[in-house]
Structure formats: C-alpha cells, structure tokens
Motif scaffolding. Structure first.
Motif, PDB file in Angstrom:
ATOM      1  N   SER A  61     132.429  45.656  14.459  1.00  0.00           N
ATOM      2  CA  SER A  61     132.590  46.027  13.130  1.00  0.00           C
ATOM      3  C   SER A  61     132.541  44.555  12.345  1.00  0.00           C
ATOM      4  O   SER A  61     131.941  43.576  12.807  1.00  0.00           O
ATOM      5  N   GLY A  62     132.679  44.567  10.922  1.00  0.00           N
ATOM      6  CA  GLY A  62     132.795  43.226  10.198  1.00  0.00           C
ATOM      7  C   GLY A  62     133.675  42.861   9.341  1.00  0.00           C
ATOM      8  O   GLY A  62     134.609  44.005   9.251  1.00  0.00           O
ATOM      9  N   PRO A  63     133.710  41.985   8.535  1.00  0.00           N
ATOM     10  CA  PRO A  63     134.821  41.489   7.674  1.00  0.00           C
ATOM     11  C   PRO A  63     135.033  42.496   6.737  1.00  0.00           C
ATOM     12  O   PRO A  63     136.188  42.584   6.227  1.00  0.00           O
ATOM     13  N   GLU A  94     136.923  32.399  18.091  1.00  0.00           N
ATOM     14  CA  GLU A  94     136.953  31.375  17.317  1.00  0.00           C
ATOM     15  C   GLU A  94     136.534  31.056  15.686  1.00  0.00           C
ATOM     16  O   GLU A  94     135.357  32.077  15.646  1.00  0.00           O
ATOM     17  N   PRO A  95     136.912  30.610  14.860  1.00  0.00           N
ATOM     18  CA  PRO A  95     136.513  30.435  13.594  1.00  0.00           C
ATOM     19  C   PRO A  95     135.160  30.055  13.398  1.00  0.00           C
ATOM     20  O   PRO A  95     134.457  30.598  12.762  1.00  0.00           O
ATOM     21  N   SER A  96     134.938  29.121  14.412  1.00  0.00           N
ATOM     22  CA  SER A  96     133.378  28.741  14.206  1.00  0.00           C
ATOM     23  C   SER A  96     132.457  29.829  14.626  1.00  0.00           C
ATOM     24  O   SER A  96     131.339  29.956  14.192  1.00  0.00           O
ATOM     25  N   PHE A  97     132.781  30.740  15.744  1.00  0.00           N
ATOM     26  CA  PHE A  97     132.130  31.718  16.210  1.00  0.00           C
ATOM     27  C   PHE A  97     131.901  32.604  14.977  1.00  0.00           C
ATOM     28  O   PHE A  97     130.800  33.232  14.669  1.00  0.00           O
ATOM     29  N   ILE A  98     132.839  33.086  14.309  1.00  0.00           N
ATOM     30  CA  ILE A  98     133.008  34.064  13.200  1.00  0.00           C
ATOM     31  C   ILE A  98     132.036  33.407  12.072  1.00  0.00           C
ATOM     32  O   ILE A  98     131.155  34.253  11.573  1.00  0.00           O
ATOM     33  N   GLU A  99     132.318  32.338  11.612  1.00  0.00           N
ATOM     34  CA  GLU A  99     131.152  31.725  10.701  1.00  0.00           C
ATOM     35  C   GLU A  99     129.859  31.824  11.082  1.00  0.00           C
ATOM     36  O   GLU A  99     129.082  32.152  10.122  1.00  0.00           O
ATOM     37  N   LYS A 100     129.423  31.728  12.175  1.00  0.00           N
ATOM     38  CA  LYS A 100     127.967  31.617  12.575  1.00  0.00           C
ATOM     39  C   LYS A 100     127.590  32.887  12.799  1.00  0.00           C
ATOM     40  O   LYS A 100     126.334  33.301  12.472  1.00  0.00           O
ATOM     41  N   TRP A 101     128.386  33.907  13.352  1.00  0.00           N
ATOM     42  CA  TRP A 101     127.795  35.377  13.688  1.00  0.00           C
ATOM     43  C   TRP A 101     128.220  36.352  12.721  1.00  0.00           C
ATOM     44  O   TRP A 101     127.966  37.417  12.790  1.00  0.00           O
ATOM     45  N   VAL A 102     129.373  36.373  12.099  1.00  0.00           N
ATOM     46  CA  VAL A 102     129.821  37.012  10.834  1.00  0.00           C
ATOM     47  C   VAL A 102     130.463  38.492  11.578  1.00  0.00           C
ATOM     48  O   VAL A 102     131.601  38.755  10.845  1.00  0.00           O
ATOM     49  N   GLY A 103     129.744  39.348  12.355  1.00  0.00           N
ATOM     50  CA  GLY A 103     130.143  40.334  12.814  1.00  0.00           C
ATOM     51  C   GLY A 103     128.976  41.417  12.998  1.00  0.00           C
ATOM     52  O   GLY A 103     128.105  40.948  13.078  1.00  0.00           O
ATOM     53  N   GLY A 104     129.492  42.813  13.311  1.00  0.00           N
ATOM     54  CA  GLY A 104     128.209  43.645  13.480  1.00  0.00           C
ATOM     55  C   GLY A 104     127.220  43.382  14.554  1.00  0.00           C
ATOM     56  O   GLY A 104     127.517  42.796  15.719  1.00  0.00           O
ATOM     57  N   VAL A 105     125.958  43.459  14.119  1.00  0.00           N
ATOM     58  CA  VAL A 105     124.862  43.047  14.791  1.00  0.00           C
ATOM     59  C   VAL A 105     124.952  41.404  15.192  1.00  0.00           C
ATOM     60  O   VAL A 105     124.323  40.958  16.356  1.00  0.00           O
ATOM     61  N   GLY A 106     125.607  40.694  14.423  1.00  0.00           N
ATOM     62  CA  GLY A 106     125.459  39.222  14.553  1.00  0.00           C
ATOM     63  C   GLY A 106     126.319  39.039  15.868  1.00  0.00           C
ATOM     64  O   GLY A 106     125.880  38.277  16.840  1.00  0.00           O
ATOM     65  N   ILE A 113     118.093  39.862   4.714  1.00  0.00           N
ATOM     66  CA  ILE A 113     119.229  40.390   3.973  1.00  0.00           C
ATOM     67  C   ILE A 113     119.774  41.711   4.765  1.00  0.00           C
ATOM     68  O   ILE A 113     121.006  41.901   4.773  1.00  0.00           O
ATOM     69  N   GLY A 114     119.005  42.333   5.415  1.00  0.00           N
ATOM     70  CA  GLY A 114     119.514  43.785   5.962  1.00  0.00           C
ATOM     71  C   GLY A 114     120.207  43.454   7.302  1.00  0.00           C
ATOM     72  O   GLY A 114     121.174  44.077   7.561  1.00  0.00           O
ATOM     73  N   GLN A 115     119.922  42.349   7.895  1.00  0.00           N
ATOM     74  CA  GLN A 115     120.813  42.034   9.128  1.00  0.00           C
ATOM     75  C   GLN A 115     121.886  41.718   8.822  1.00  0.00           C
ATOM     76  O   GLN A 115     123.200  41.683   9.394  1.00  0.00           O
ATOM     77  N   PHE A 116     122.047  40.692   7.745  1.00  0.00           N
ATOM     78  CA  PHE A 116     123.491  40.183   7.275  1.00  0.00           C
ATOM     79  C   PHE A 116     124.207  41.330   6.801  1.00  0.00           C
ATOM     80  O   PHE A 116     125.500  41.535   7.100  1.00  0.00           O
ATOM     81  N   GLU A 117     123.497  42.264   6.098  1.00  0.00           N
ATOM     82  CA  GLU A 117     124.457  43.704   5.562  1.00  0.00           C
ATOM     83  C   GLU A 117     125.086  44.187   7.006  1.00  0.00           C
ATOM     84  O   GLU A 117     126.115  44.700   6.877  1.00  0.00           O
ATOM     85  N   ASP A 118     124.172  44.303   8.172  1.00  0.00           N
ATOM     86  CA  ASP A 118     124.697  45.152   9.193  1.00  0.00           C
ATOM     87  C   ASP A 118     125.620  44.087  10.008  1.00  0.00           C
ATOM     88  O   ASP A 118     126.084  44.626  11.106  1.00  0.00           O
ATOM     89  N   CYS A 119     125.894  42.983   9.496  1.00  0.00           N
ATOM     90  CA  CYS A 119     127.136  42.272  10.174  1.00  0.00           C
ATOM     91  C   CYS A 119     128.600  42.505   9.540  1.00  0.00           C
ATOM     92  O   CYS A 119     129.620  42.005   9.806  1.00  0.00           O
ATOM     93  N   LEU A 120     128.329  43.505   8.394  1.00  0.00           N
ATOM     94  CA  LEU A 120     129.647  43.585   7.399  1.00  0.00           C
ATOM     95  C   LEU A 120     130.747  44.441   7.764  1.00  0.00           C
ATOM     96  O   LEU A 120     131.682  44.641   7.291  1.00  0.00           O
ATOM     97  N   GLY A 121     129.954  45.796   8.316  1.00  0.00           N
ATOM     98  CA  GLY A 121     130.883  46.879   8.480  1.00  0.00           C
ATOM     99  C   GLY A 121     130.684  47.779   7.004  1.00  0.00           C
ATOM    100  O   GLY A 121     131.818  48.338   6.869  1.00  0.00           O
TER     101      GLY A 121
END
Lengths: 104, 614
Positions: B65-67, B26-38, B491-499
């Motif tokens: 993976s991530g966006p 769902e888009p709301s899930f993606i926006e909240k957790w982004v990917g990867g570790v999220g 910042i590091g955990q956001f980075e680990d959401c991106l792939g």
C-alpha cells in the motif's frame, strides 16, 4: 442556405431542453440553417453566443478553442480540433460533440 | 521526527517453510520508493534474479500500500500487487481498490513479501501486528464468493470486519490471466498475478480492519486538501453520476468501443448497453470502497430481459465493453451475468474477452468447428455458450486448456489466419477493453511500451493539462501522441505508490498536497515525476534483464490494423510506428534504437547501481 444538424451527447444537452430536441436518453439535437462558407468552428461560436451552457462547457477560457475534454465528430468521423475552423459545412452535414470521460 | 503515513514494517512470508518474519523499513528506502508499485519494483528487482520464471517458487509477490492508504483520504484503500507474471514473463503491477490497502496498514504492515511455495493450499491472516499461515485446503476449487463467505464464517467475522483477496479456480489451475479478487468484486487483474499466487499454493490473504496506527503530520491541512479533492471529484467528471460505464457511448462515438474483435466499429445498440441506461433502468445500490463518498462502485439488480432478478457488482466500463460489443452481445443483463462469472472464477475480464472474441471469430471463419469447441456454439452473442466456455477455461478442460493460455499463445499455436485475428501487444500485455485504433492511439502506444504490463503513462483519456502540459490537439498525430506519452510518464506510477483511487483523487496537484500533509515531506511536482520515472526505469531494467526484446514493443497484426468503418475509418497507427517509438524512447532518456535506459538517465534518477546490469 444550408441545413446542418448539431448533436450534443450525454449530459451536454441537459440544460438546453426546449432548444435542443431530445432524441434519446443520451443525445440532444437541433437543426441550424447557415450561410455558405461557415466552418464548424464558426457555427460552434455562434451556438456558444446563443446558449450559455455551450459557452461554459465547450470552450475553454481562452475563447475560440474547444476544451480538450471534448471530441468533435463530423459526419460520424472523428476530426482534429486543429481543422475545426477550416472545415466548411455543407448542406446535410452533422456535427456531434462528445464529452470525454475520466475512467473507462 | 519520523515520516508520517507509514507503519514502517514489512511482513515477509516464506510459504515453503510456512514461516513469517518482520522487517523494518528504513527512512531512506521509504523516501526513494514511497510505496505501492515503488516498493514492489525495488523488491522484485533485488530478489527475483534473471532465470527465475513466473511460476518458480523463487519468484516474489509484493503486496504494498502507500502513505495515503488509511490516512483519511477518501477512497484510499488501494494496494498494488507486483510480481513477475505469466502473460509477459516480465514484471507486472496491478492495482485493486476496496479496503485491503487501508486494512493492510491497520494490521501492522506497509507491505507483504511472499516467497516460496506452500506444501499444500494455505491462506494468510494478518491482524494487529501478527500474521498466521493457515490451512487453505477446505477452499480448494472454491470460487471467489464462496471463498470470501467461507473464510468469514471460519474466522467468525462479519462483512466489513476484514478485507479478503483471493484466487478462484482459475488461479489454482494456472490460467495465464488469473486475477486476484476481493472485497466483493475488486480486482488486481493484469498479467495473471492470480496464477502466480496459485503457483505458491496461496488461496487468500485476510486483513483485519484494525485502527489507524501511524502518524499524519498535518491533519488540518490534510482535511482541507481532501475536502478540496472531493469537490473536484464531484464536478470533474461524470464518474460520480454514471460510474465508468458512463464512458461507453462516448467511446463508441470516437471509434474506441471494441466490436466483434475489431472486425467492425458499428454498434447501434450502444445506447441500451451503457452506464446511463443501466443506472436509469436497473436497480442500483451504493457499494463504496473504504471511506469513499464518490461511491462510483455499485451493486446492481437486473430488472428486464432474460436475466431479470440477477444481482451482482455493477460492471465497470471494461466489463461492459468486454461482454457487450466485443462478443457481439446486446443484452445488458447478460453483461451483468458474465461480469459476475469471470470475477467469480478469478480471471481478467479483458484478456478473457479478447480470447473469447477471437474464438468466436475463428468459429465464424470455420477455423474452429463446433466439435473443436467441445460442442459449444460460439457464435457472436451466444452468452450462455460464453459462460460455459469461461468455466471450461477456469478448469483448463478440453478446448479451455488452449484458451487458458490467453489469446497470444492460443493464436500462435493455431497459426495461419487465426494468428492474424488475435488482439494483444507482442510482449504479452493485454490491452484494456477498448479499440485503441480509434481516438486512443496514446493508450495503444502505452500498452505496447509499458513496463508494468498495463497502463504506465496514461490515466485513461490523456489529460496533460492536469499537470500543466499543453492539451492534446490531435489524438491521431504520431509526433504529438508519442511526445505527450513521454512527457506525462511518471505521474501515474507515483500515483500507484500512494494507495489511492484516482477517481476519488482526480487532481494530481491535490494528491501531492495530501502526500506532503501526511508524510511531512515537501515534494514538488518535479519530484513526483522523478519518483515515478525511477519506478519505471527500475522495472524496465528488470525487464531487459529478464529477456524483454525491443522488437516485441509493438501491437499484434489485428491490434495495429486499420479500422474499416466507423468514426476512425482509415486511421493507420502503424504508418509511423517506428518513429513514434524512437521519439518516445529519446524523450524518456532511453537509447533511441535499443530502448535501453541510458546511464545518464539512470544516474539522474538515483539508479546508478543498475548501470552495470545493462
């Protein structure tokens, strides 16, 4: 007058060949003769005035502050950048400038 | 208008029934957790309930993976594995580079959720929106390289057609620090996630190359920002030139090189053991990850010494330290050999090396006789004995069974003086191969307080100036270290959401520009911190629910000891440990005494539903 040694590690000395003696694949050094009462910071500013690569790499744009990507050791002991301008040099001292590294 | 950068599908593989299914994101899930570790943090929390142990079939593994993976961003072939891992019996998140993160998406999925336990050894193949669980029994006991080669042969594909991540004999045997290794030497190493995979009877996952199957919202902007990022990568650090091994001597200079299990910080051989020496003297060939022009990964052939002619993946810094000074070795070719060995067997080099170094110190002190060590002469620098011991550990044979549990558990079992020599964080987290008692107090604190089981706040050296914070002025200041760790965290955990790979994408602000270009979002740096902190708090509440103890957020006696020589002689991090921790907790929005996230913090991060669980 005092004699002190300045060591530049890794790539820091690459552009200063001729002025700094290459001691190994990763260390360039030179000896400086300085007056009594000179601090580590005073000496680094003096070197930066003389050698553009040092000014460019070692100091940030604000001038008298060592760029955060470098660590200074004094007689092989890590020292805080905060005391660089307080620590007065003695005869036989060694200053080493070590670039930090993203990764590892 | 949808979100760019996502396939919007998750593959769920129930290994017990050997069935697969597909779930829409769902888009709301993606926006909240982004990917990867999220993604991993959210699924782990919702699906692994208190009481489920790491080897329980009810445990989950989330490979996500991530966006930015496969979007055209250089080097973006990265993915995270999240699970409850054996080293801590808490949450673990480990990342690997290579190709898999991009190929996962090209195969039709943003993430894979693995649950259950297969009746016998299997492997999973994904390609073009399809998934198949296949018989893995022919690969039982095979090492990583044999498995990769064999699977390619069975599937009749060439190198580059697929990405394969597998476990070796260590993962199959349940070695606590087993890793997941793929693409010829990339490793998800932390918290023994390879052992979780082994407990599920899953030998490997194969993802086909495929083609990009998702939208990039603003390709021109992405191209521009990606090119700018590459320029930063080329000049920002010497990784481009020397790889991570180029850090070796710099770390020695500040007392951060681990030497003989922290018994000294003197290692004059460092100049013949660093990345510069390796690249100047050994034969080097580029071995880049997915579309990575930085190409810090190489293949190396040893050109001198007893291991002349040995060819393998070039050891990264951590392997150079692990198999050089930490075990008292000064033969660089042997480091290449041992790095290959530990990867081949599928184990985390960091934990393996702390365990081996501890064994050597115990042998030197007479705690372990040669007879206790199954006849192996584990004196400092005996690299062939180390190789033999690594193989015993991977098979859990003889003394290898004790050592397969990692240095914390092994040292606690032996007790006495042996217990005082072991390097670990009390939660069971493995420090990376540094001596953090030197100029890296920030990483020592992070290793002890992390909720991911590995670095949470740090990016290696602390660089707060990259996100507009004041630079570090004193790496030994308890107040400054704990404050910067807290302020940087997120910042590091956001980075680990991106792939993405942080070496190819070193500038966080340009990372953010790329995220917005791919997804069509308008995230700010403030949003980035908020997303990263949401992930951290989700994992922290998970950990408290799974019996994490605040008292365990500290180093072992040796890990927190005072260096007796070298550049950091006399520096004592434990003097103000409690005040550092309290300051950190407070700045993170956690209770200063218990470390539990405050309700206000959870509300601000959109995690209201967790309040009742605490």
């Amino acid at each position: 007058m005092n004699r002190v040694t300045i060591e530049l590690w890794l790539w820091l000395g690459e552009e200063l060949k001729g002025d700094f003696e290459s001691r190994s694949e990763m260390c360039s050094a030179r000896e400086e003769v300085i007056e009594e009462g000179i601090s580590i910071g005073d000496l680094l500013i003096r070197l930066a005035d003389r050698y553009h690569p040092i000014a460019q790499k070692l100091f940030d744009k604000r001038g008298k502050e060592i760029h955060p990507n470098f660590v200074v050791t004094y007689n092989d002991r890590v020292i805080s950048p905060q005391i660089v301008f307080k620590q007065v040099l003695k005869d036989g001292d060694k200053i080493t400038i070590i670039p930090m590294y993203t990764g590892g | 208008m949808g979100i760019g950068g996502y396939v919007k599908k998750v593959l769920r593989a129930d290994l017990s029934s050997e069935r697969v299914s597909i779930e829409e994101l769902e888009p709301s899930f993606i926006e909240k957790w982004v990917g990867g570790v999220g993604f991993g943090a959210k699924y782990l929390y919702d699906e692994v309930l208190p009481g489920v142990g790491w080897s329980d079939p009810k445990n989950r593994m989330i490979w996500a993976s991530g966006p930015l993976a496969g979007s055209g961003v250089y080097g973006a072939g990265t993915f995270n594995v999240v699970s409850k891992g054996p080293m801590t019996n808490l949450a673990g998140s480990s990342q690997a580079n290579g190709f898999f993160g991009a190929f996962l998406k090209f195969s039709g999925y943003d993430a894979i959720i693995l649950e259950g336990k297969a009746p016998s050894l299997v492997y999973l193949v994904i390609s073009n929106g399809r998934a198949e669980i296949r018989d893995g029994r022919p690969w039982a006991g095979k090492d990583i390289w044999e498995t990769e080669d064999g699977l390619r042969k069975e599937l009749a594909v060439k190198k580059g057609d697929v990405s394969i991540f597998a476990i070796g004999p260590a993962g199959e045997q349940g070695v606590f620090y087993s890793s997941i290794v793929g693409d010829g030497g990339h490793v998800a190493a932390h918290n023994g996630l390879g052992a979780v995979m082994g407990s599920k009877n899953l030998k490997a996952i194969v993802a086909y190359r495929g083609k990009r199957n998702f939208e990039v919202k603003d390709p021109e902007r992405l191209k521009e920002k990606n090119a700018a990022q590459f320029e930063v990568a080329k000049v920002a650090g010497p990784i481009f030139r020397w790889g991570t091994g180029g850090a070796f001597s710099a770390l020695y200079g500040i007392g951060c090189l681990p030497v003989k299990n922290y018994t000294t910080n003197i290692y004059p051989e460092h100049e013949r053991m660093n990345g510069q020496y390796m690249r100047n003297h050994f034969e080097i060939r580029p071995k880049p990850c997915y579309i990575c022009p930085v190409a810090h990964c190489k293949e190396v052939t040893v050109t001198e010494g007893p291991y002349k002619g040995f060819k393998a993946e070039e050891p990264e810094y951590e392997q150079l330290a692990a198999w050089g000074p930490q075990i008292g070795n000064s033969e660089l070719g042997a480091v290449v050999m041992l790095s290959n060995e530990v990867d081949r067997l599928g184990m985390d080099a960091n934990e393996a090396s702390w365990t081996i170094g501890w064994t050597m110190e115990c042998h030197e002190k007479g705690i372990f006789s040669r007879n206790d060590l199954d006849g192996l002469d584990m004196k400092w620098g005996n690299v062939e004995a180390v190789k033999a011991m690594l193989n015993k550990i991977a098979k859990r044979e003889g003394i290898g069974d004790l050592l397969s549990q990692g240095v914390m558990r092994a040292s606690q079992k032996i007790g006495g003086e042996a217990a005082d020599c072991a390097i670990y964080a009390l939660k069971g987290c493995t420090p990376r191969s540094h001596d953090h008692r030197g100029g890296r107090w920030a990483e020592l604190l992070d290793t002890c307080l992390t909720n991911t089981s590995t670095l949470e706040s740090m990016r290696g050296p602390v660089q707060p100036e990259l996100v507009g914070l004041p630079p570090v002025s004193d790496p030994f200041s308890p107040e400054e270290v704990s404050t910067i760790n807290a302020k940087l965290n997120g910042i590091g955990q956001f980075e680990d959401c991106l792939g993405i790979c942080r070496f190819a994408s070193p500038d966080p602000k340009l990372q953010l520009e790329c995220v917005n270009a791919v997804t069509g979002w308008s995230l700010s740096l403030e949003d980035v911190f908020s997303i990263g902190r949401r992930v951290i708090n989700q994992l922290r509440v998970f950990n408290f629910r799974h019996e994490m103890k605040k008292e365990d957020e500290k180093p072992s006696k040796r890990y927190g000891s005072i260096p007796t020589d070298g550049p950091a002689i006399g520096k004592n991090i434990m003097n103000k440990w409690e005040s550092m921790v309290e300051n950190y907790y407070t700045l993170m929005g956690w209770d200063a005494k218990t470390g539990r996230p405050l309700p206000k913090t959870l509300r601000e991060l959109g995690l209201e539903e967790l309040i009742k669980d605490l």
